[in-house]
Design a protein around this motif. Structure first.
Motif, PDB file in Angstrom:
ATOM      1  N   VAL A 297       0.842  -1.199   0.000  1.00 49.08           N
ATOM      2  CA  VAL A 297       0.000   0.000   0.000  1.00 49.08           C
ATOM      3  C   VAL A 297       0.877   1.250   0.000  1.00 49.08           C
TER       4      VAL A 297
ATOM      5  N   ALA B  97      -2.585  -4.662   4.157  1.00 48.22           N
ATOM      6  CA  ALA B  97      -1.226  -4.494   3.623  1.00 48.22           C
ATOM      7  C   ALA B  97      -0.216  -5.480   4.219  1.00 48.22           C
TER       8      ALA B  97
ATOM      9  N   VAL C 260       3.889  -1.318   3.672  1.00 42.45           N
ATOM     10  CA  VAL C 260       3.380   0.040   3.464  1.00 42.45           C
ATOM     11  C   VAL C 260       4.533   0.917   2.992  1.00 42.45           C
TER      12      VAL C 260
END
Ligand code: ATP
Length: 230
Positions: free
Chosen positions: A136, A176, A179
């Motif tokens: 993400v 996720a 990240v």
């Protein structure tokens, strides 16, 4: 040594909110040597074949004078209306995901060990099962709004509407595996991206997701759209 036949392409799903920096990160991954496929681009390439269905659903107001799709009119329509978004997805997602599956199969046959698939609404559409790992791109809503306004020349109200049409970042973060913080300088982002890509290269994991595509894409895409509506 692993044979080509035994290989399974590993799919990294790259996602994040509007103007969070997905394209920027995808470019950095390409520079690091990654193969990148983009779901939005695949959908855009299929627009012409989908246009009759879109006009039937949304009326000829979404066509420009020359008969092509007026994307900004369609965008205005769907950003205000969650049901319209679902109807749009029901038309565009199945052919788009069938196209992506074909491309992934080709890349796998050609011996690719990993592919990065950029899917802006991966989490919203409940499609995380179609990738092996979710990365993400995260940044604050303030940065997103500023970037949308600067890049697209939108008013603060229009920018806020586009942001509000998406799931909050927290939902994406829950899904996720990694990240990428893109709130800071591009050099910081680049360091994170290179680190993630080289760690994946050392690991060289075997992908499992593509095997699920046949069943999910052909039989369940419609179901996800309905769930989204609820
Ligand atoms: P969309 O969801 O609209 O497709 P995106 O997530 O792909 O957007 P980008 O197009 O990569 O986002 O970035 C949005 C804008 O913000 C671009 O103009 C980009 O140049 C700029 N941008 C991206 N990252 C940064 C950063 N770290 N610092 C400053 N500007 C940035």
């Amino acid at each position: 040594m692993e044979t080509t036949r035994g290989r399974r392409v590993f799919i990294v799903g790259l996602t994040g909110g509007i103007a969070s920096g997905k394209t920027t990160v995808a470019d950095m991954l390409r520079e690091s040597g990654a193969m990148v496929l983009d779901a939005d681009q695949a959908a855009r390439e299929l627009t012409e074949s989908m246009l009759p269905d879109l006009v039937r659903e949304f009326g000829d107001g979404i066509q420009a004078a020359d008969g092509t799709l007026d994307r900004s009119r369609l965008a205005d329509l769907i950003f205000r209306d969650a049901t319209a978004r679902c109807r749009l997805n029901a038309i565009t997602h199945p052919p788009t995901f069938r196209r992506l599956r074909r491309e992934l199969e080709h890349l796998e046959r050609d011996g690719a060990w990993a592919v990065v698939l950029v899917v802006p609404l991966l989490v919203e559409a409940g499609m995380t099962a179609l990738v092996d790992r979710v990365w993400v791109v995260a940044c604050s809503p303030e940065s997103q709004l500023a970037r949308i306004a600067r890049r697209d020349g939108l008013s603060p109200e229009q920018a806020a509407l586009r942001l509000a049409a998406q799931a909050p970042l927290a939902d994406k973060l829950r899904a996720a595996h990694a990240v990428i913080d893109n709130d800071g300088a591009l050099a910081d982002t680049c360091r994170q991206v290179r680190g993630l890509w080289s760690a994946l290269g050392r690991e060289r994991p075997r992908g499992l997701a593509l095997a699920r595509w046949t069943q999910l894409v052909d039989h369940e895409v419609g179901g996800w759209m309905n769930e989204e509506r609820g």
